[in-house]
Design a protein around this motif. Structure first.
Motif, short mmCIF file in Angstrom:
data_model
loop_
_atom_site.label_atom_id
_atom_site.label_comp_id
_atom_site.label_asym_id
_atom_site.label_seq_id
_atom_site.Cartn_x
_atom_site.Cartn_y
_atom_site.Cartn_z
N ALA A 156 0.84 -1.21 0.00
CA ALA A 156 0.00 0.00 0.00
C ALA A 156 0.87 1.25 0.00
O ALA A 156 0.58 2.24 -0.70
CB ALA A 156 -0.92 -0.01 1.22
N HIS A 157 1.94 1.23 0.76
CA HIS A 157 2.86 2.38 0.80
C HIS A 157 3.51 2.59 -0.57
O HIS A 157 3.65 3.73 -1.04
CB HIS A 157 3.93 2.16 1.87
N LEU A 158 3.89 1.49 -1.21
CA LEU A 158 4.49 1.57 -2.54
C LEU A 158 3.51 2.16 -3.55
O LEU A 158 3.86 3.03 -4.37
CB LEU A 158 4.95 0.18 -2.98
N LEU A 159 2.25 1.71 -3.51
CA LEU A 159 1.23 2.22 -4.42
C LEU A 159 0.95 3.70 -4.16
O LEU A 159 0.76 4.49 -5.09
CB LEU A 159 -0.07 1.42 -4.26
N ARG B 65 3.55 5.83 -5.71
CA ARG B 65 3.48 5.85 -7.17
C ARG B 65 2.42 6.81 -7.69
O ARG B 65 2.59 7.41 -8.76
CB ARG B 65 3.20 4.44 -7.69
N ILE B 66 1.32 6.96 -6.96
CA ILE B 66 0.24 7.83 -7.46
C ILE B 66 0.47 9.30 -7.10
O ILE B 66 -0.26 10.17 -7.55
CB ILE B 66 -1.15 7.37 -6.95
N HIS B 67 1.46 9.57 -6.25
CA HIS B 67 1.80 10.95 -5.91
C HIS B 67 3.10 11.32 -6.62
O HIS B 67 4.16 10.82 -6.30
CB HIS B 67 1.98 11.12 -4.39
N SER B 68 2.97 12.19 -7.59
CA SER B 68 4.15 12.58 -8.37
C SER B 68 5.20 13.29 -7.52
O SER B 68 6.39 13.25 -7.81
CB SER B 68 3.72 13.48 -9.53
N ASP B 69 4.74 13.95 -6.45
CA ASP B 69 5.67 14.67 -5.59
C ASP B 69 6.14 13.82 -4.41
O ASP B 69 6.70 14.33 -3.44
CB ASP B 69 5.02 15.95 -5.06
N CYS C 158 5.44 10.24 -1.67
CA CYS C 158 4.46 9.80 -0.69
C CYS C 158 4.37 10.82 0.44
O CYS C 158 5.37 11.44 0.81
CB CYS C 158 4.87 8.43 -0.14
N PRO C 159 3.16 11.02 1.01
CA PRO C 159 3.04 11.93 2.16
C PRO C 159 4.02 11.54 3.27
O PRO C 159 4.31 10.37 3.48
CB PRO C 159 1.59 11.73 2.62
N ALA C 160 4.52 12.55 3.96
CA ALA C 160 5.56 12.31 4.97
C ALA C 160 5.08 11.35 6.06
O ALA C 160 5.84 10.50 6.52
CB ALA C 160 5.98 13.65 5.59
N GLU C 161 3.85 11.50 6.49
CA GLU C 161 3.31 10.64 7.54
C GLU C 161 1.96 10.07 7.08
O GLU C 161 0.90 10.51 7.52
CB GLU C 161 3.14 11.43 8.84
N PRO C 162 2.00 9.09 6.17
CA PRO C 162 0.74 8.54 5.65
C PRO C 162 -0.07 7.86 6.74
O PRO C 162 0.48 7.17 7.60
CB PRO C 162 1.21 7.54 4.59
N SER C 163 -1.38 8.07 6.69
CA SER C 163 -2.27 7.43 7.65
C SER C 163 -2.80 6.12 7.07
O SER C 163 -2.72 5.88 5.86
CB SER C 163 -3.45 8.35 7.97
N PHE C 164 -3.37 5.30 7.92
CA PHE C 164 -3.90 4.03 7.43
C PHE C 164 -5.09 4.25 6.51
O PHE C 164 -5.32 3.47 5.59
CB PHE C 164 -4.29 3.13 8.61
N SER C 165 -5.85 5.32 6.75
CA SER C 165 -6.99 5.60 5.87
C SER C 165 -6.51 5.91 4.45
O SER C 165 -7.19 5.57 3.47
CB SER C 165 -7.81 6.77 6.42
N VAL D 98 -5.88 3.81 -1.36
CA VAL D 98 -5.09 3.35 -2.49
C VAL D 98 -5.31 1.86 -2.77
O VAL D 98 -5.09 1.38 -3.89
CB VAL D 98 -3.60 3.66 -2.26
N LEU D 99 -5.77 1.14 -1.75
CA LEU D 99 -6.03 -0.30 -1.93
C LEU D 99 -7.45 -0.60 -2.39
O LEU D 99 -7.76 -1.74 -2.75
CB LEU D 99 -5.78 -1.04 -0.60
#
Length: 486
Positions: A332-335, A338-342, A344-351, A356-357
């Motif tokens: 999920a983190h890898l995906l 990939r969808i954020h051109s800039d 992955c967010p610095a502190e991605p949440s589980f939501s 993305v899944l």
């Protein structure tokens, strides 16, 4: 952590608390077999539609039983960014034998050998497996218990039952009406079975269960000498207190089913497409091949669940469940990156991981099938597979599908289906197999192999064309006969 029948009821409140507070769970199930050795239309084939493949697999696996369920509960760590703690548990299961329930199931030699190879403990499965039942069995046994329409097929050892009956019988010879005695040390729903056996065997006694307290069901069975008339009266008179015991005993008999139904209701499970080797996927996502290795989620094992920190236990249910959950997070983190051109967010949440899944929810990966996966939430994906080959057999009378399969098995693996008496269809999931067979059998004396074309080779189309030809011929003859002479 391994959980057996003796520990399950004591552990259940903690498990429920963990699941309710979890972000998601990983789940793995081990069976005593997977695919029965069926032949003919019931055999799984590349020719099957996804729905046919699923129904055949479901019907096949129902002949076996679950011997182990692995659960890995992943919870985010408060105050720490993108960090998760995993509680991993193995549950050995064994079908409930209670009252009229006495399940039959099969073992598949190859599956037993496979699990043995990876250290599966069949003693724990057979001796300390947690009881469970399906919804249909639960409804039936509940109805029979609460309506007093029961028949006993006891899971208690027959010698133990004989000792108990002998003990009560000797006591009855000296006892007077109204006297009572206690039977100690009977636990779980076996106490209910013991009292049912005694009531049916001895018409001049009555039994009552006394709870001894503690986290598990532990009873004294109190036996009281009564008249036959009073026994009949008690047998046919409802008792709120006894109904309470019956509900409590039924809860114990349901065993792991209680927890699994709670797990399904909590809606913490997510299906993620898996390849054939889960361990390799996990290793790749934790290696330098994963560009998000250093920025991805951190996963640690909970205390008492540290067995897998240094030890790999492939095909142990809890270990595989942990791998599933870990792969889910890291993929999920890898995906997400990939969808954020800039980035992955610095502190991605589980939501954000769930978002993305979402395109993959309720989709199950298939191995060697006509489609890559089954979609339980909508239409299946169109099949992308090699063209079908047709084999015309000459100078080989009485040839069978199995003989045709053996003819090609050294070159590649095809599923074979008879089309006509001397024509067979071949289907594989690899395009190179089609090319190899067409090349290898070009000019073969007995086997003519070519690409299958429906309008050319289908018996239905051939029959239709023949009928049309006959009708056209007769119409032409009728036209000639009906034409007036010169």
């Amino acid at each position: 952590m391994d959980v057996s029948a003796d520990e399950f009821e004591q552990t259940l409140p903690l498990l429920q608390e963990l699941v309710q507070g979890a972000d998601f769970v990983g789940l793995d199930i081990e069976f005593t077999g997977l695919r029965s050795n069926v032949s003919g239309p019931q055999q799984i084939s590349l020719f099957d539609l996804p729905s046919e493949w699923y129904l055949k697999t479901r019907q096949s696996v129902q002949q076996f039983t679950i011997c182990q369920i692995g659960l890995s509960v992943f919870s985010s760590v408060k105050g720490e960014s993108n960090k998760y703690i995993a509680h991993s548990c193995n549950f050995f299961l064994f079908p409930t034998t209670f009252g009229i329930l006495d399940s039959e199931f099969s073992f598949q030699a190859s599956s037993v050998q496979f699990l043995n190879q990876y250290g599966f403990d069949y003693n724990k499965f057979l001796k300390t497996g947690i009881p469970y039942m399906n919804e249909e069995q639960e409804k039936k046994i509940k109805h029979n218990i609460l309506t007093r329409n029961w028949r006993v097929r006891s899971s208690v050892d027959k010698d133990q039952i004989k000792v108990v009956i002998d003990e009560v019988t000797r006591w009855l010879d000296l006892a007077e009406e109204g006297d009572w005695m206690t039977l100690d040390g009977i636990t779980g729903f076996q106490a209910f079975e013991v009292q049912l056996v005694l009531r049916q065997a001895l018409p001049n006694i009555w039994t009552v269960l006394e709870d001894q307290g503690g986290p598990c069901l532990y009873f004294q069975v109190i036996v009281k000498k009564v008249s036959k008339q009073y026994h009949w009266y008690l047998e046919n008179t409802s008792s709120d207190r006894e109904s309470c015991w019956k509900e409590k005993i039924l809860l114990s008999a349901r065993g792991f089913s209680v927890f699994f139904q709670m797990l399904a209701k909590a809606q913490k499970e997510l299906n993620f497409p898996r390849v054939s080797n889960l361990s390799e996927v996990y290793d790749v996502l934790n290696s330098d091949l994963n560009p998000t290795k250093n920025s991805g989620p951190v996963i640690v094992h909970a205390s008492k669940c540290e067995k897998y920190v240094e030890t790999k236990c492939p095909h142990e249910a809890a270990y595989d469940a942990f791998l599933c959950g870990s792969v889910l997070l890291k993929a999920a983190h890898l995906l997400l990156e990939r969808i954020h051109s800039d980035g992955c967010p610095a502190e991605p949440s589980f939501s954000q991981y769930l978002d993305v899944l979402s395109p993959y929810i309720n989709q199950v990966n298939l191995i060697r099938a006509g489609v890559p996966k089954i979609n339980f939430s909508g239409p299946d994906y169109p099949s992308v597979r090699p063209p079908i080959l047709i084999v015309r057999v000459e100078r080989w009378p009485g040839v069978s599908e199995q003989q045709v399969y053996r003819e090609f098995q050294n070159l590649c693996k095809f599923d074979v289906r008879r089309l006509t008496q001397n024509q067979f269809l071949l289907l594989t999931n690899k395009f190179k197999d089609v090319r190899n067979v067409l090349k290898e059998y070009r000019g073969h004396q007995s086997l003519q192999v070519s690409l299958y074309r429906y309008w050319r080779h289908s018996p239905d189309v051939t029959c239709l064309l023949q009928v049309c030809g006959v009708i056209t011929t007769w119409a032409f003859v009728a036209l000639l006969l009906g034409r007036p002479g010169p």
